[in-house]
Design an enzyme around this catalytic site. Structure first.
Site, short mmCIF file in Angstrom:
data_model
loop_
_atom_site.label_atom_id
_atom_site.label_comp_id
_atom_site.label_asym_id
_atom_site.label_seq_id
_atom_site.Cartn_x
_atom_site.Cartn_y
_atom_site.Cartn_z
N ARG A 107 0.86 -1.13 -0.26
CA ARG A 107 -0.05 0.25 0.04
C ARG A 107 0.72 1.31 0.00
O ARG A 107 0.52 2.13 0.53
CB ARG A 107 -0.86 0.01 1.19
N SER A 145 -10.75 -0.26 3.31
CA SER A 145 -10.01 -0.73 4.60
C SER A 145 -9.38 0.68 5.44
O SER A 145 -8.96 1.46 4.50
CB SER A 145 -8.65 -1.46 4.34
N GLU A 179 -4.77 3.69 6.56
CA GLU A 179 -4.50 3.89 5.25
C GLU A 179 -5.30 4.75 4.63
O GLU A 179 -4.56 5.28 3.64
CB GLU A 179 -5.11 2.39 4.57
#
Ligand code: EPU
Length: 337
Positions: A164, A236, A331
């Site tokens: 990520r 998420s 995130e």
């Protein structure tokens, strides 16, 4: 070029927060982008480049310029017997790209079906799901340096991909704006089926086609994740933490069922499990809820503010830190101006 003042961003963030931007600017070509970058007012203003806002949490109105690309188009930039190289405009909706590749029978991104967002942001974020990350197919990325206005082509290696994360997310160097991404896909089937129960679900299809895989992934996502078009959310909310092996061993003694995935000598733990263990799954706090089918997702029940969502996230972080000694990292990118 499109320029709007006091522009409502509700359709530009998947939490669907009704915040406003002082200015909203949308460019349709590289020339228009360079024109904006060279503008003195732009240079002196606070600015943020967004995709479709599927990873953003606005904490208040944005007192600056929100920049958005309208550069679209998917073209074939190269071809070999086995592979095809696609050049994709940053503003192409990611799932449209996946649908197009699947319709042609080109494999590599079918596991990334239905991920919300636009293609440029997908390459910044190194989107991943069901055993595949976009970094596996990115060949190059075309980007403009926001300070020198120069165009640069980044190789996959120069993109500095990690879980990520990428060079483009790192704030230590000059900011870049991606205009196009180049993906190398396979003309022959090369499927990734090792994640979760994908293999079993795929085994029910004989012969297995790339369309089957896309359908299976879409079904799994629809079962587990709320549709941002219906319920405001950003997928998420936290990344899955990667912890030292000795920390994991100590936790495993206390929690034998703790799920874990080895990663470069360390261990990745699903944040959803940690949050569920702390009793947060399905919990509602005012207008914010922790999704009842996937604890890693926070949802806006309709009238939530960014602050309220951030507060719930902070309470979750505290609970997980106190119980497991693990610091969850969002995130989602918090936007404050
Ligand atoms: N789990 C729980 N409770 C929950 C959720 C998960 O115990 O409420 C545990 C289970 O053990 C499950 C494991 O976590 O087996 C993994 O769950 P899941 O397959 O749903 O994946 P995840 O690690 O929670 C990641 C990505 C998702 C991606 C899925 C599938 C991150 C931060 N998230 O979630 O990506 O769709 O894997 O590959 O890496 C996103 O980034 O927005 C996103 C949705």
């Amino acid at each position: 070029m499109r320029i709007e003042e006091n522009y409502l961003l509700k359709e530009h963030n998947t939490f669907r927060l009704p915040v406003k931007a002082r200015w909203f600017m949308e460019y349709e070509s590289e020339d228009e982008l360079v024109c904006i970058l060279r503008d003195e007012y732009f240079q002196e203003s606070l600015s943020l480049h967004i995709g479709s806002g599927s990873n953003l949490l606005f904490l208040n109105d944005y007192n600056g310029i929100i920049l958005h690309s309208a550069i679209k188009g998917i073209t074939i930039a190269g071809e070999t017997d086995d592979t095809v190289l696609l050049r994709i405009g940053a503003a192409e909706i990611w799932d449209d790209v996946v649908a197009y590749a699947v319709s042609k029978g080109w494999s590599g991104i079918e596991n990334l079906s239905l991920i919300p967002g636009e293609s440029g942001a997908a390459a910044v974020q190194n989107i991943g799901a069901y055993g595949v990350e976009i970094k596996q197919v990115v060949e190059t990325v075309e980007a403009y340096n926001q300070l020198t206005f120069e165009k640069q082509t980044f190789t996959n290696e120069a993109c500095g991909y990690d879980y990520r994360s990428s060079f483009f997310k790192n704030k230590q160097h000059d900011p870049y704006i991606i205009t196009h991404i180049h993906l190398r896909l396979s003309k022959t089937p090369r499927y990734t089926l090792h994640y979760g129960n994908l293999k079993e679900l795929a085994a029910a299809c004989s012969p297995l086609t790339i369309q089957d895989i896309r359908r299976i992934i879409i079904d799994i996502r629809r079962q587990k994740l709320p549709d941002p078009a219906v319920t405001g959310n950003a997928g998420s909310f936290f990344t899955n933490p990667i912890i030292p092996a000795d920390h994991y061993e100590a936790l495993k003694k206390r929690y034998p069922a703790i799920p874990a995935y080895p990663m470069k000598g360390q261990v990745k733990i699903p944040a959803g499990w940690l949050i569920e263990q702390c009793g947060w799954k399905g919990k509602t706090c005012g207008q914010v809820a922790v999704y009842d089918k996937q604890a890693l997702v926070l949802v806006n029940l309709g009238e939530a503010t960014g602050d309220e969502i951030a507060l719930v996230a902070e309470r979750i972080r505290t609970a997980v830190a106190e119980r497991f000694g693990i610091e969850l990292v969002p995130e989602v990118h918090y936007v404050l101006s």
